[in-house]
Design an enzyme around this catalytic site. Structure first.
Site, PDB file in Angstrom:
ATOM      1  N   GLY A   1       0.854  -1.198   0.000  1.00  0.00           N
ATOM      2  CA  GLY A   1       0.000   0.000   0.000  1.00  0.00           C
ATOM      3  C   GLY A   1       0.885   1.242   0.000  1.00  0.00           C
ATOM      4  O   GLY A   1       0.652   2.204   0.725  1.00  0.00           O
TER       5      GLY A   1
ATOM      6  N   GLY B   1       5.540   8.359   1.626  1.00  0.00           N
ATOM      7  CA  GLY B   1       6.227   8.142   2.904  1.00  0.00           C
ATOM      8  C   GLY B   1       7.166   6.946   2.829  1.00  0.00           C
ATOM      9  O   GLY B   1       8.352   7.039   3.184  1.00  0.00           O
ATOM     10  N   HIS B   2       6.642   5.820   2.327  1.00  0.00           N
ATOM     11  CA  HIS B   2       7.497   4.640   2.153  1.00  0.00           C
ATOM     12  C   HIS B   2       8.667   4.945   1.217  1.00  0.00           C
ATOM     13  O   HIS B   2       9.800   4.545   1.455  1.00  0.00           O
ATOM     14  CB  HIS B   2       6.703   3.480   1.543  1.00  0.00           C
TER      15      HIS B   2
ATOM     16  N   GLY C   1       9.761   4.342   9.587  1.00  0.00           N
ATOM     17  CA  GLY C   1       9.270   5.714   9.558  1.00  0.00           C
ATOM     18  C   GLY C   1       8.904   6.242  10.941  1.00  0.00           C
ATOM     19  O   GLY C   1       8.445   5.498  11.810  1.00  0.00           O
ATOM     20  N   GLU C   2       9.091   7.539  11.133  1.00  0.00           N
ATOM     21  CA  GLU C   2       8.713   8.179  12.402  1.00  0.00           C
ATOM     22  C   GLU C   2       7.206   8.372  12.521  1.00  0.00           C
ATOM     23  O   GLU C   2       6.712   8.735  13.580  1.00  0.00           O
ATOM     24  CB  GLU C   2       9.425   9.526  12.551  1.00  0.00           C
TER      25      GLU C   2
ATOM     26  N   ARG D   1      -3.694   3.906   5.150  1.00  0.00           N
ATOM     27  CA  ARG D   1      -5.100   3.896   5.582  1.00  0.00           C
ATOM     28  C   ARG D   1      -5.852   5.160   5.176  1.00  0.00           C
ATOM     29  O   ARG D   1      -7.086   5.200   5.288  1.00  0.00           O
ATOM     30  CB  ARG D   1      -5.184   3.687   7.100  1.00  0.00           C
TER      31      ARG D   1
END
Lengths: 288, 288
Positions: free
Chosen positions: B34, B38-39, B149-150, B189
């Protein structure tokens, strides 16, 4: 000549790195010290299967219950070192408790199956303590193989499950039980026995061997266990457990034994807890 | 060009072994697919710190509760592969559930500290699921570094503790949160949000940012939390948690903030749970 001893993860890794650069195959033999011929046979087995052998000596507090013998567990680093040197080990790894468990330590590795019976019932903290410390020792040294004794047969199965479940790239090798001339399985805890109890102790193996012979010949589990328990109690043992179970999944057996199985026993003599296990050779099987 | 995909531990190890032979520094970026920007920022960060980047895609069932969104979690392997190829990954590792959890799987890795608050309270299975699967992914690939990730800040702390406690020879790198232009933290999400909820969602970051500014300027935690909670509820969020805690040990703070701290929030918009966190820059500190 005394073996080199390292006491920190960082020094251990320096040694491992040097060996890796030369493509050495590395074995780890985890121990709690108090070494005897049983441990040394594992070191020799490791030597046969690898180029370099690390023996860790760490009396792991988390696998002892509050009323157990952590404080009194035999410690003799000099004596152990001498024995390991002769047996062909290359390095002793003897970390402090703080090196293994810093104050903020908070992680636990648990195997749910295989640990809910036998020693897992009598010593509820034991296996989580073992699987956590072994995970750490494995990750600290990243050996190619690791050797464990069949004396702690259930532990060996639990370690195999741990390695399979978490995908450790490590081969686990089991080493056979080494016995005194009178049959008593070698154990660091044998040193606790009084002279009288030491004279009684070999009866454990004698009874288990007779039971294994009976079961192999087709006698049913129930009557064999009853007979064995009677003889052990008669000899002066208190029984913690006495069980006939499959030797891979530790499922308890009933009636005639047809699967590959072992007899497992833990008994008390005075304040000393002894464990042992004996394979059942079915009469149709070639006896080893 | 499509990235190569391996689906078994054995094929993954073949690839890693080839790279090791050439002394490549290897990074792992664990994901559940997904994928979003960010990833991809984590993949680029991995690329900057290593020669080869493995991205695992595995929607890990054990970190979902029975009423959670495991079944509906976004899955788009083709789309993910295209994105990863552009971002500079070298290999996708996408194991099946059975490859990760054979039927007799029985091991659990748990971090006790850091997991008893925030998401650990709302999602009691979550962290043990994460630490167990991450232990497996680490041991399957044995990377030099791993990037998290933060956005999942608590998870990042838990992984750091896991790595320290179990002595993984792996450096953990945290990547900063990537946000949409309107401030909403990127999350797989977010795709669940209705149009109306998507319009509301950026208010979460707006409120947290205002709270961080107030706290940095010396406003007390209690009144800041009350103000923030009111604004979030007013905007239509249900609050799972809203907390001010130290950013290393997650100790809840009271009064004026003097330690290095963050605001942590989990909120519901309809059926969708969103999390976010924002650092507090004290007015005496140089603001980043």
């Amino acid at each position: 000549m005394a073996l080199p001893v390292v006491r920190t993860v960082s020094h251990l890794r320096d040694a491992v790195r040097r060996w890796r650069r030369k493509n050495r195959k590395i074995a780890l033999v985890p121990t709690m010290g108090g070494l005897h011929e049983g441990h040394l046979s594992l070191v020799r087995l490791a030597r046969k299967n690898a180029d370099r052998v690390i023996v860790s000596i760490f009396v792991n507090p988390t696998q002892f219950g509050p009323d157990e013998d952590f404080e009194n567990y035999p410690r003799d680093e000099h004596g152990d070192n001498r024995l390991l040197s002769k047996a062909g080990a290359d390095l002793v790894y003897a970390p402090s408790i703080l090196e293994m468990y810093p104050n903020d330590f908070a992680t636990r590795v648990e195997v749910a199956e295989l640990t809910q019976c036998l020693c897992g019932t009598s010593r509820p903290h034991f296996f989580a303590g073992v699987t956590t410390v072994v995970t750490k020792l494995f990750l600290q040294s990243l050996p190619d193989i690791a050797v464990f004794g069949e004396k702690d047969y259930q532990q060996l199965l639990v370690i195999r499950q741990l390695v399979k479940d978490l995908n450790f790239p490590i081969e686990i090798i089991g080493g056979p039980i080494v016995r005194e001339a009178d049959g008593l399985a070698m154990s660091s805890r044998n040193a606790y026995l009084s002279e009288a109890d030491r004279a009684t102790a070999p009866q454990l193996y004698k009874v288990l061997s007779d039971m294994a012979e009976d079961l192999g010949a087709g006698r049913d589990v129930e009557s064999t266990l009853a007979m064995g328990a009677n003889r052990l109690r008669g000899a002066g043992f208190r029984i913690d457990y006495l069980d006939v179970r499959t030797d891979d999944t530790l499922i308890p057996l009933e009636g005639q034994v047809v699967d590959s199985a072992r007899i497992f026993a833990a008994v008390w003599l005075g304040e000393t807890r002894l464990i042992d296990n004996v394979p059942i050779h079915l009469i149709d099987d070639p006896v080893v």
